[in-house]
Design a protein around this motif. Structure first.
Motif, PDB file in Angstrom:
ATOM      1  N   MET A 137       0.717  -1.207   0.099  1.00  0.00           N
ATOM      2  CA  MET A 137       0.007   0.072  -0.041  1.00  0.00           C
ATOM      3  C   MET A 137       0.973   1.124  -0.118  1.00  0.00           C
ATOM      4  O   MET A 137       2.012   1.189   0.728  1.00  0.00           O
ATOM      5  N   SER A 138       0.518   2.262  -0.706  1.00  0.00           N
ATOM      6  CA  SER A 138       1.342   3.475  -0.792  1.00  0.00           C
ATOM      7  C   SER A 138       0.467   4.685  -0.484  1.00  0.00           C
ATOM      8  O   SER A 138      -0.770   4.835  -0.720  1.00  0.00           O
ATOM      9  N   LYS A 139       1.072   5.897   0.039  1.00  0.00           N
ATOM     10  CA  LYS A 139       0.355   6.965   0.304  1.00  0.00           C
ATOM     11  C   LYS A 139      -0.108   7.528  -0.797  1.00  0.00           C
ATOM     12  O   LYS A 139       0.702   7.190  -1.885  1.00  0.00           O
ATOM     13  N   LYS A 140      -1.136   8.257  -0.994  1.00  0.00           N
ATOM     14  CA  LYS A 140      -1.705   8.821  -2.162  1.00  0.00           C
ATOM     15  C   LYS A 140      -0.838   9.855  -2.767  1.00  0.00           C
ATOM     16  O   LYS A 140      -0.632   9.471  -4.131  1.00  0.00           O
ATOM     17  N   ASN A 141       0.108  10.475  -2.411  1.00  0.00           N
ATOM     18  CA  ASN A 141       0.810  11.509  -3.099  1.00  0.00           C
ATOM     19  C   ASN A 141       1.966  10.798  -3.578  1.00  0.00           C
ATOM     20  O   ASN A 141       2.284  10.951  -4.684  1.00  0.00           O
ATOM     21  N   GLU A 142       2.463   9.823  -2.721  1.00  0.00           N
ATOM     22  CA  GLU A 142       3.640   9.028  -3.307  1.00  0.00           C
ATOM     23  C   GLU A 142       3.296   7.853  -4.571  1.00  0.00           C
ATOM     24  O   GLU A 142       4.047   7.885  -5.579  1.00  0.00           O
ATOM     25  N   TYR A 143       2.018   7.462  -4.471  1.00  0.00           N
ATOM     26  CA  TYR A 143       1.539   6.646  -5.269  1.00  0.00           C
ATOM     27  C   TYR A 143       1.259   7.407  -6.722  1.00  0.00           C
ATOM     28  O   TYR A 143       1.776   7.016  -7.791  1.00  0.00           O
ATOM     29  N   LYS A 144       0.853   8.589  -6.693  1.00  0.00           N
ATOM     30  CA  LYS A 144       0.811   9.518  -7.742  1.00  0.00           C
ATOM     31  C   LYS A 144       2.112   9.879  -8.401  1.00  0.00           C
ATOM     32  O   LYS A 144       2.247   9.833  -9.695  1.00  0.00           O
ATOM     33  N   ARG A 145       3.082  10.174  -7.502  1.00  0.00           N
ATOM     34  CA  ARG A 145       4.354  10.529  -8.102  1.00  0.00           C
ATOM     35  C   ARG A 145       4.934   9.207  -8.798  1.00  0.00           C
ATOM     36  O   ARG A 145       5.411   9.413  -9.847  1.00  0.00           O
ATOM     37  N   ARG A 146       4.844   8.129  -8.313  1.00  0.00           N
ATOM     38  CA  ARG A 146       5.444   6.896  -8.938  1.00  0.00           C
ATOM     39  C   ARG A 146       4.560   6.605 -10.312  1.00  0.00           C
ATOM     40  O   ARG A 146       5.094   6.297 -11.258  1.00  0.00           O
ATOM     41  N   VAL A 147       3.185   6.931 -10.304  1.00  0.00           N
ATOM     42  CA  VAL A 147       2.496   6.729 -11.503  1.00  0.00           C
ATOM     43  C   VAL A 147       3.153   7.812 -12.600  1.00  0.00           C
ATOM     44  O   VAL A 147       3.310   7.309 -13.883  1.00  0.00           O
ATOM     45  N   LEU A 149       6.107   8.988 -12.918  1.00  0.00           N
ATOM     46  CA  LEU A 149       7.429   8.452 -13.299  1.00  0.00           C
ATOM     47  C   LEU A 149       7.510   7.188 -14.121  1.00  0.00           C
ATOM     48  O   LEU A 149       8.451   6.968 -14.438  1.00  0.00           O
ATOM     49  N   ARG A 150       6.607   6.492 -13.816  1.00  0.00           N
ATOM     50  CA  ARG A 150       6.480   5.197 -14.533  1.00  0.00           C
ATOM     51  C   ARG A 150       6.570   5.068 -15.817  1.00  0.00           C
ATOM     52  O   ARG A 150       5.752   5.732 -16.640  1.00  0.00           O
ATOM     53  N   ALA A 151       7.676   4.437 -16.560  1.00  0.00           N
ATOM     54  CA  ALA A 151       7.872   4.506 -18.099  1.00  0.00           C
ATOM     55  C   ALA A 151       6.744   3.488 -18.615  1.00  0.00           C
ATOM     56  O   ALA A 151       6.202   4.034 -19.663  1.00  0.00           O
ATOM     57  N   ARG A 152       6.485   2.272 -18.014  1.00  0.00           N
ATOM     58  CA  ARG A 152       5.406   1.540 -18.843  1.00  0.00           C
ATOM     59  C   ARG A 152       4.147   1.977 -17.940  1.00  0.00           C
ATOM     60  O   ARG A 152       4.013   1.538 -16.909  1.00  0.00           O
ATOM     61  N   LYS A 153       3.231   2.532 -18.589  1.00  0.00           N
ATOM     62  CA  LYS A 153       1.948   2.672 -17.975  1.00  0.00           C
ATOM     63  C   LYS A 153       1.093   1.670 -17.930  1.00  0.00           C
ATOM     64  O   LYS A 153       0.741   1.128 -19.165  1.00  0.00           O
ATOM     65  N   HIS A 154       0.476   1.367 -16.966  1.00  0.00           N
ATOM     66  CA  HIS A 154      -0.669   0.281 -16.830  1.00  0.00           C
ATOM     67  C   HIS A 154      -1.734   1.108 -17.446  1.00  0.00           C
ATOM     68  O   HIS A 154      -1.993   2.246 -17.079  1.00  0.00           O
ATOM     69  N   PRO A 155      -2.812   0.509 -18.077  1.00  0.00           N
ATOM     70  CA  PRO A 155      -4.215   1.139 -18.320  1.00  0.00           C
ATOM     71  C   PRO A 155      -4.589   1.636 -17.125  1.00  0.00           C
ATOM     72  O   PRO A 155      -5.467   2.743 -17.008  1.00  0.00           O
ATOM     73  N   PHE A 156      -4.809   1.021 -16.085  1.00  0.00           N
ATOM     74  CA  PHE A 156      -5.236   1.613 -14.679  1.00  0.00           C
ATOM     75  C   PHE A 156      -4.504   3.042 -14.391  1.00  0.00           C
ATOM     76  O   PHE A 156      -5.428   3.865 -13.884  1.00  0.00           O
ATOM     77  N   SER A 157      -3.356   3.169 -14.701  1.00  0.00           N
ATOM     78  CA  SER A 157      -2.832   4.395 -14.400  1.00  0.00           C
ATOM     79  C   SER A 157      -3.205   5.717 -15.006  1.00  0.00           C
ATOM     80  O   SER A 157      -3.327   6.729 -14.792  1.00  0.00           O
ATOM     81  N   ILE A 158      -4.001   5.533 -16.213  1.00  0.00           N
ATOM     82  CA  ILE A 158      -4.539   6.477 -17.184  1.00  0.00           C
ATOM     83  C   ILE A 158      -6.091   6.376 -17.278  1.00  0.00           C
ATOM     84  O   ILE A 158      -6.663   6.993 -18.217  1.00  0.00           O
ATOM     85  N   ALA A 159      -6.792   5.368 -16.594  1.00  0.00           N
ATOM     86  CA  ALA A 159      -8.196   5.250 -16.614  1.00  0.00           C
ATOM     87  C   ALA A 159      -8.873   6.525 -16.130  1.00  0.00           C
ATOM     88  O   ALA A 159      -8.383   7.336 -15.202  1.00  0.00           O
ATOM     89  N   ASN A 160     -10.173   6.443 -16.474  1.00  0.00           N
ATOM     90  CA  ASN A 160     -11.141   7.572 -15.933  1.00  0.00           C
ATOM     91  C   ASN A 160     -11.142   7.339 -14.474  1.00  0.00           C
ATOM     92  O   ASN A 160     -11.184   6.150 -13.982  1.00  0.00           O
ATOM     93  N   GLU A 161     -12.038   8.199 -13.718  1.00  0.00           N
ATOM     94  CA  GLU A 161     -12.334   8.010 -12.209  1.00  0.00           C
ATOM     95  C   GLU A 161     -13.233   6.994 -12.057  1.00  0.00           C
ATOM     96  O   GLU A 161     -12.933   6.176 -11.001  1.00  0.00           O
ATOM     97  N   ILE A 162     -13.977   6.493 -12.923  1.00  0.00           N
ATOM     98  CA  ILE A 162     -15.061   5.474 -12.801  1.00  0.00           C
ATOM     99  C   ILE A 162     -14.429   3.989 -12.592  1.00  0.00           C
ATOM    100  O   ILE A 162     -14.544   3.344 -11.661  1.00  0.00           O
ATOM    101  N   ASP A 163     -13.593   4.103 -13.574  1.00  0.00           N
ATOM    102  CA  ASP A 163     -12.744   2.821 -13.666  1.00  0.00           C
ATOM    103  C   ASP A 163     -11.601   2.615 -12.555  1.00  0.00           C
ATOM    104  O   ASP A 163     -11.610   1.694 -12.222  1.00  0.00           O
ATOM    105  N   VAL A 164     -11.012   3.774 -12.160  1.00  0.00           N
ATOM    106  CA  VAL A 164     -10.153   3.801 -11.005  1.00  0.00           C
ATOM    107  C   VAL A 164     -11.016   3.251  -9.819  1.00  0.00           C
ATOM    108  O   VAL A 164     -10.383   2.291  -9.080  1.00  0.00           O
ATOM    109  N   ARG A 165     -11.995   3.916  -9.648  1.00  0.00           N
ATOM    110  CA  ARG A 165     -12.780   3.446  -8.430  1.00  0.00           C
ATOM    111  C   ARG A 165     -13.278   1.852  -8.530  1.00  0.00           C
ATOM    112  O   ARG A 165     -13.168   1.311  -7.478  1.00  0.00           O
ATOM    113  N   SER A 166     -13.369   1.576  -9.583  1.00  0.00           N
ATOM    114  CA  SER A 166     -13.878   0.023  -9.820  1.00  0.00           C
ATOM    115  C   SER A 166     -12.662  -0.830  -9.772  1.00  0.00           C
ATOM    116  O   SER A 166     -12.669  -1.676  -9.003  1.00  0.00           O
ATOM    117  N   GLY A 167     -11.431  -0.458 -10.134  1.00  0.00           N
ATOM    118  CA  GLY A 167     -10.433  -0.994  -9.945  1.00  0.00           C
ATOM    119  C   GLY A 167     -10.063  -1.282  -8.224  1.00  0.00           C
ATOM    120  O   GLY A 167      -9.612  -2.144  -7.957  1.00  0.00           O
TER     121      GLY A 167
END
Length: 189
Positions: A137-147, A149-167
């Motif tokens: 588990m990551s803190k919210k701000n740290e998680y956003k920073r990692r996303v 910086l990440r070179a290989r984006k997972h579809p979850f990282s760029i998903a809309n808010e509804i899909d993120v909530r679902s995930g």
């Protein structure tokens, strides 16, 4: 120690925790991404044989959800079974992305309804026996920073808010279901 798998959102630090915290404590760590594809395919056959009971339940998810293509069914099934096989093949080890993570990667955008919940519950029951779940588990701000910086984006990282909530909801449910059969260790990263 039983076999263990790290579970968490993409970019939460599963591989980093495994390499920098668990390996230093003497755990045998297996990085899924570093195993070669031929070996994963062979181990996938082991997973397929060991978990033949999962097949009908896994395919039922696809039949219950019209948006999933047959190509995706084959691909996701191979991923799931290779990870199941890896957990069985490498005794007393930790994997950075195991079968529960593969299951989450398949269902995170699906509608949360009774049919899907029942199917996922049955699969989680079958694949969590005899393993330990390490929830990262990551803190919210740290998680956003990692996303970011990440070179290989997972579809979850760029998903809309509804899909993120679902995930996030599906991950919480998988974790809750897994706790019935397997000990869960929380690591805040």
């Amino acid at each position: 120690m039983s076999n263990s798998e790290c579970l968490g959102l993409p970019a939460c630090g599963k591989s980093w925790v495994m390499e920098n915290k668990l390996r230093n404590r003497g755990y045998r760590c297996i990085s899924i991404s570093s195993l070669n594809k031929i070996f994963k395919g062979c181990v996938g056959v082991v997973g397929l044989i060991l978990y033949f009971r999962v097949i009908p339940k896994f395919y039922a998810i696809y039949y219950a959800n019209d948006s999933i293509t047959s190509k995706m069914v084959v691909f996701k099934t191979l991923i799931l079974f290779s990870r199941l096989g890896i957990l069985k093949f490498f005794k007393l080890s930790v994997v950075d992305e195991g079968p529960l993570q593969a299951l989450w990667g398949t269902i995170w955008k699906m509608e949360l309804n009774d049919t899907n919940l029942l199917l996922v519950s049955e699969i989680v029951d079958l694949i969590t026996k005899g393993q330990t779940i390490i929830y990262i588990m990551s803190k919210k701000n740290e998680y956003k920073r990692r996303v970011a910086l990440r070179a290989r984006k997972h579809p979850f990282s760029i998903a809309n808010e509804i899909d993120v909530r679902s995930g996030r909801m599906w991950l919480a449910l998988i974790l809750k279901l897994a706790r019935k059969n397997a000990p869960v260790v929380l690591i805040k990263n």
